[in-house]
Design an enzyme around this catalytic site. Sequence first.
Site, mmCIF file in Angstrom:
data_model
loop_
_atom_site.group_PDB
_atom_site.id
_atom_site.type_symbol
_atom_site.label_atom_id
_atom_site.label_comp_id
_atom_site.label_asym_id
_atom_site.label_seq_id
_atom_site.Cartn_x
_atom_site.Cartn_y
_atom_site.Cartn_z
ATOM 1 N N HIS A 13 -0.856 -5.228 12.608
ATOM 2 C CA HIS A 13 -0.089 -4.409 11.684
ATOM 3 C C HIS A 13 0.875 -5.271 10.865
ATOM 4 O O HIS A 13 0.999 -5.106 9.651
ATOM 5 C CB HIS A 13 0.676 -3.334 12.467
ATOM 6 C CG HIS A 13 1.341 -2.315 11.600
ATOM 7 N ND1 HIS A 13 2.671 -2.022 11.677
ATOM 8 C CD2 HIS A 13 0.866 -1.524 10.612
ATOM 9 C CE1 HIS A 13 2.979 -1.101 10.791
ATOM 10 N NE2 HIS A 13 1.903 -0.775 10.127
ATOM 11 N N GLU B 44 3.332 5.286 -0.276
ATOM 12 C CA GLU B 44 3.823 4.219 0.608
ATOM 13 C C GLU B 44 5.322 3.982 0.471
ATOM 14 O O GLU B 44 5.978 3.913 1.523
ATOM 15 C CB GLU B 44 3.050 2.919 0.341
ATOM 16 C CG GLU B 44 3.428 1.843 1.349
ATOM 17 C CD GLU B 44 2.636 0.570 1.175
ATOM 18 O OE1 GLU B 44 1.813 0.476 0.254
ATOM 19 O OE2 GLU B 44 2.869 -0.353 1.971
HETATM 20 CU CU1 CUO Z 1 2.132 0.324 8.352
HETATM 21 CU CU2 CUO Z 1 4.252 2.940 8.153
HETATM 22 O O1 CUO Z 1 3.917 1.188 9.004
HETATM 23 O O2 CUO Z 1 3.002 1.563 7.196
#
Ligand code: CUO
Length: 684
Positions: free
Chosen positions: A200, A341
Amino acid sequence: ILKLFDRPTEPSFMPKGNDNTVFEAPSKYLNDRFKPIKSDLENRFGSSNKIQVKDINLPDLSLPEMLPRRSNFSLFIPSHRKMAARMIEVFVGMRSLDDFMAVAVYCHDRMNPYMFIYALSVAILHRPDTQGLRIPSLCEVFPDKFMDRALFSQAREESNLVPEESRIPLEIPRDYTASDLDIEHRVAYFREDLGINLHHWHWHLVYPFDAPREIVNKDRRGELFFYMHQQIMARYNMERLCNNLARTKRLVNWRDPLEEGYFPKLDSLVASRVWPPRFANTKLNDVYREIDQIKFDLQDLERWRDRIYAAIHSGTVVNDEGQFVELSETRGIDILGNILESSILSINTNLYGDIHNLGHVAIALCHDPDGRNLETFSIMGDPATAMRDPIFYRWHAFVDDIFQEHKNTLPRYTQQQLEYPGVKITSIEVQTDGQAPKNRLQTFWQQSDVDLSRGMDFTPRGNVFARFTHLQHRPFTYKIQVENNGGPKMGTCRIFMAPKFDERGLPMLFRDQKLLFVELDKFTVNLKANKNTITRKSTESSVTIPFERTFRNLDAGRPTEEGELEEFNYCGCGWPQHMLICKGTAEGFPCELFVMISNIADDRVEQKGSQGQCSDAASYCGIRNQLYPDRRSMGYPFDRLPRQRVDTLRQFLTPNMMVVDVAVQHTNQVVERQSQSQPPARRN
Ligand code: CUO
């Protein structure tokens, strides 16, 4: 320059790397504290390996300099984001490698180490002259973001008292953040997995939302933001079903207390602070923190949410010049991804705001929304740690639902968009290595080691290993039989897996199941006339990277050799291979494995430039400097509502698709990593 990743808070005049290199920089680069004692320090830490740092006219770095060195850094906080974007801009803009090095050493010694490592990583990833470099894994640079704080005093003891040869790996207990009294703890092994959190972090490094435009503006990045996070949700929900938990509930009522608490037990070594916990039933609040120059109300989030839903239902968004832009079948999801986003590519931030990022912030600051207690944000504020918290998934379930709302407005796939004339799959078999019956996957626990020493500032040198326990599965092979009535042709083989039953044990309806399909692999196949057998190994998956790449950087610091042109940082992005499939259950968790061979004519992307630089996790991470390698909408064929009268997966199938029942069986047994039972070799 990679030596600057070593011991990020130790100044650059202290030895870095195993060859004890020191940087010799002009005194104006030094932290003000050390300027008066420069010659003393040089005598004390002098080394024969010196890198002379050029004396350059330093660009204006007053913006990033505003973040105190010993404070925490969050990409999601707008002021921090702007500071980091400025640092990236400076790094990427330096004309030569020497100048880049000079300014990097300056920032290394004077600025916030978290922000510095982030900006340095983005710059190395995007500068043309640093393309061959492999940057170290973040869990080595900042192990404190990934591991139980209890470990670090032990690690200090070990490195101070025990000679390197006699050191033993320090074991991170499996259940250190909570006990089984908290039902959410059943899936802690997923949330707290090192490889998942590293993936991530790397994903957000490859796809920053605020940086110079040419870095942010990558092919279909808004759509990939949707898809990669949708797949995280699908995987997490599958994992929950394996553990007798219901699918994640969306976080929709922001005025209600947050049921889930989370106590991360992480310390920030840099900021010398504990990452704040969140007690169960904490409420979200308006955020007004002068200290972070941040002010927004929950009402702002609600307004943006309502505007985005309204835009989806009208099929158009309004850009910042007041023009209507259609949320079309092909481009709509990408536009929406950037809006939600939001990235700097959002077509109208005034109107649609910054909902996803500020949602992270509101949650991350719910324990001290006005800063009266001088507390900093919690782990939801950092992409390297956010996935540990159960609330991450509730927030992203909400975000994903908005995307699905848009997807549900799109025309259904027609028969023609799904089938591949002349191509028929006649059988699928999955064979696990070893003795397993066919179509049975096997999982177990494994222990592996990571080196902490790179991140252990101000302790004696030498490797210190942490041993952690993670899920693993036995490798397996797909064997797919395909009939091709026609001449030789190509196709794209797409493999997905989903749970077969819902929480109540009832067969899934297609419209629910389509959200749970986890991509396992995608690759091009060449079909000859008549019968074909396709075999493919689980380790070749287009979503994963191997363990060694997630954790080990045996060669970090060494440019890749010729013929081995790997772009390491892109390669650092990728779902960890050890988490390719869900844990399953002792009896065998029933799943459906779906295979499709789609028509290459609608899949193929004409790429400019050379092929295949670090493409092994392309499904979730894309390919460096290239277009996303699949022209279909991401998630195809499960990204839309099905045709009329299709209620089940079987009814959805065309001849070029097939489904087979597969069970995932878990053995509650811990094994040590076989192939690398001894700790890895010393790094260079
Ligand atoms: Cu990857 Cu909320 O953490 O976008």
